[in-house]
Write an enzyme that holds these catalytic residues in place. Structure first.
Site, PDB file in Angstrom:
ATOM      1  N   GLY A  85       0.809  -1.210   0.000  1.00  0.00           N
ATOM      2  CA  GLY A  85       0.000   0.000   0.000  1.00  0.00           C
ATOM      3  C   GLY A  85       0.846   1.265   0.000  1.00  0.00           C
ATOM      4  O   GLY A  85       1.992   1.281  -0.469  1.00  0.00           O
ATOM      5  N   SER A  86       0.292   2.324   0.554  1.00  0.00           N
ATOM      6  CA  SER A  86       0.884   3.663   0.410  1.00  0.00           C
ATOM      7  C   SER A  86       2.206   3.858   1.135  1.00  0.00           C
ATOM      8  O   SER A  86       2.882   4.863   0.904  1.00  0.00           O
ATOM      9  CB  SER A  86      -0.114   4.717   0.884  1.00  0.00           C
ATOM     10  OG  SER A  86      -1.238   4.739   0.020  1.00  0.00           O
TER      11      SER A  86
END
Length: 665
Positions: free
Chosen positions: A410-411
């Site tokens: 993810g981020s």
């Protein structure tokens, strides 16, 4: 007359030749039979097929030494099984004639025992004719040289003490402790209804099924007056009961229980499969079954000592056949901090997830947590089928090692994308992108696929992009960089590398194949989706570059190991990303603003990776947080993941906050 004499002479010669040939053939045939029987006898010994022995030996010989057929079989079986004889190999076989109807055979024997390899044994035996065949004129020296009929083999084993697993301060993570083993004396249970009543009471008291207890009582070796062990118990369970006795036993003990079981593992008795893999193991050995207990089993286990001796009927030692000195296992000291491990486990509460805490300057792993977990002490003491099934059927999979399991990061991976773009020159601190709306696509060729973001911020620079965690900004950066630049930059970190850690773990990957051949996949990769897979350990190592001036610091678990680093990005780019990560906390709009006030030098990046079948639908969301503080003499880096955080009701950041506060003290 002369012709008649010549004819008689020829006939005599022919007769002699025929009889001589027949005699020679008979002798040849005898030798072959004798050799075959001797070889079969030796093969029976090497293959330990002792039930075949009575058909190969002379009945008179057995009578001479006061043996019967079953006694012979038992003698060999008890001795060879008793010393743990394995890999029995014969060599230097030879046979020679003694006189008509008798042959001598010799051979050497090598074998491994539970104490090690026995010195080469030399044997000599005799074959005698019995009817038309040959049999071995057996004597006890064919069991072991110099053995007499009344002699016995003594096997005394001294178990090596298994080494401890210690944390960095010397606290015990795996040790040996004395517990109580509960057992039954069958004759004391009584009869009929009284016996049934006592067994039911025992089952209830010690959390066992009646079926399991009865199975133990029905084992072949069980006798009315023998102690039949049931399980190892806590002292609190000790209770005076009819038919029950207790014995002290030394077993493995894990003080942190569930909090460290996935990392430390547990021990257990060897299986047939284990014995096939490692010929040096004895049939009653205890070995590491999982985790560090398995990874460092040889060092921890040590070597058992003892003696194998030839004993006469008076109990005196005639000959020591093999002696091995006990070598206790070595202690293994880790970089783990027990207090930090417990705290990291507790703060995950009821979530399924993992946390990795490391010192980003040295690579020392301070905690490795996977949750939910299991109690290794139950595995040691004898876990019930009910308890084991509960673990096995738990949908959260407590046996899974989540700190080595790969996730889409993810981020949190946006930090890597940003640093690669900075080094490549396609991104600067002054560069601003104009982005309108909450979704974006490169062009109509993407069809119904859009990159989405949470906050509608029209002007976005690097710092803003990390503060708001803007997917569109990083997707556009990746497309501008191009696949070659992005891959080259990512590969300067640890993607594709096999790490020097004692865990089974697939390397971090950028994509399933060597090339994306898709702009969509390239864009998704930039913000940690697509086909990127990284374990929490791999993420922690990767993000150490931003706490260490651009150098990746490889994690290690043994206290004696030295720090290993490599350049991943420039110090300048690492500093820019680190400063932006500090704003992720300090800026009121930052995704990790809930950590604000803990420390002015704390940096962080949150992440969410959504697992869904098609765009536009909701899928499971895994939540991530990476946070580190690099102030002097107080460095730490935390990487935590929470699976399906919406179901849990808390993000990784919310759960990790008290842990970060504790580490900052």
């Amino acid at each position: 007359m002369k012709r008649k004499s010549l004819l008689i002479s020829i006939i005599v010669v022919v007769i002699i030749a025929i009889f001589g040939g027949s005699y020679y053939m008979a002798q040849q045939n005898d030798e072959q039979k004798a050799e075959q029987k001797a070889k079969k006898f030796v093969k029976t010994i090497t293959e330990q097929q002792f039930e075949q022995l009575p058909s190969l030996v002379s009945n008179d010989a057995l009578i001479k030494y006061k043996y019967d057929k079953q006694t012979l079989i038992n003698k060999y079986a008890n001795i060879f099984n008793g010393i743990g004889a394995e890999n029995v190999r014969a060599s230097n076989f030879a046979i020679s004639k003694i006189k008509r109807g008798q042959y001598e055979f010799t051979y050497k024997l090598n074998l491994a025992t539970a104490l090690g390899n026995m010195p080469t044994l030399s044997y000599k035996g005799k074959l005698i004719k019995q009817g038309k065949d040959f049999v071995v004129d057996w004597n006890p020296e064919l069991i072991f040289p110099h053995m007499e009929a009344t002699d016995k083999i003594s096997y005394i084993e001294e178990d090596a003490i298994r080494g401890k697993i210690l944390d960095k301060h010397g606290n015990e993570l795996a040790t040996n402790a004395q517990f109580r083993q509960v057992g039954i004396i069958p004759k004391e249970l009584g009869e009929g209804p009284k016996k049934e009543e006592n067994l039911n009471a025992i089952a209830k008291q010690f959390d066992m099924s009646l079926k399991d207890i009865e199975a133990r009582l029905n084992q072949k070796w069980v006798k009315e007056d023998l102690f039949v062990p049931l399980k190892v118990i806590d002292n609190a369970k000790i209770k005076k009961m009819t038919g029950v006795q207790y014995q002290a036993v030394n077993i493995r003990y894990y003080p942190l229980a569930e909090a460290a079981s996935t990392m430390i593992g547990y021990t257990g008795k060897v299986t047939q499969e284990d014995l096939k893999k490692d010929a040096t193991l004895s049939a009653n050995a205890v070995i590491g079954k999982s985790g560090l207990e398995r990874a460092y089993d040889k060092e921890l286990r040590g070597k058992n000592g003892g003696k194998i001796s030839l004993i006469d009927q008076d109990g005196k030692v005639k000959e020591v056949l093999l002696e091995a000195y006990r070598e206790d296992g070595k202690d293994i000291q880790l970089t783990i901090d027990s207090d930090t491990q417990l705290k990291a486990y507790d703060v995950l509460q009821n979530a399924a997830g993992a946390s990795v805490i490391m010192q980003p300057k040295t690579g020392e792993l301070l905690a490795l947590v996977s949750k939910p977990s299991y109690d290794p002490n139950k595995m040691i003491r004898g876990i019930s089928q009910k308890e084991y099934d509960a673990y096995l059927n738990d949908e959260q999979k407590p046996f899974t090692n989540r700190f080595t399991q790969r996730f889409a990061p993810g981020s949190t991976l946006k930090t890597v994308t940003a640093s690669v773009a900075l080094d490549a020159g396609t991104l600067t601190t002054k560069k601003v992108r104009t982005i309108n709306g909450l979704k974006w696509q490169k062009d109509k060729s993407w069809g119904n696929y859009f990159v989405t973001r949470v906050s509608n911020v029209p002007k976005v620079n690097l710092q803003t992009a990390l503060v708001y965690s803007d997917n569109i900004f990083f997707a556009q950066e990746a497309l501008e960089m191009g696949e070659d630049v992005l891959r080259k930059g990512f590969n300067k970190f640890i993607f594709g590398e096999k790490l020097d850690l004692p865990f089974d773990m697939n390397p971090a990957q950028i994509s399933n194949k060597e090339s994306f051949k898709s702009d969509i996949l390239l864009a998704d990769t930039a913000y940690g989706q697509g086909q990127v897979l990284m374990s929490p350990i791999q993420q922690a190592i990767t993000y150490s570059a931003f706490a260490n001036n651009g150098k990746v610091v490889y994690a290690h678990l043994l206290k004696e190991q030295k720090t290993k680093t490599k350049d991943a990005v420039s110090a300048t780019s690492a500093k820019i990303v680190k400063n932006a990560m500090m704003q992720v906390i300090q800026n009121a709009n930052g995704t990790a603003h809930s950590l604000n006030g803990i420390s002015p030098t704390l940096a962080a990046k949150t992440g969410t990776a959504e697992l869904k079948q098609t765009q536009g639908t909701e899928g499971q969301e895994n939540s991530f947080i990476v946070a580190f503080d690099t102030k002097a003499n107080h460095e730490f880096l935390v990487l935590s993941v929470v699976e399906d955080h919406k179901k849990v009701g808390k993000t990784a950041t919310e759960l990790a906050k008290p842990l970060i506060q504790e580490l900052e003290k």
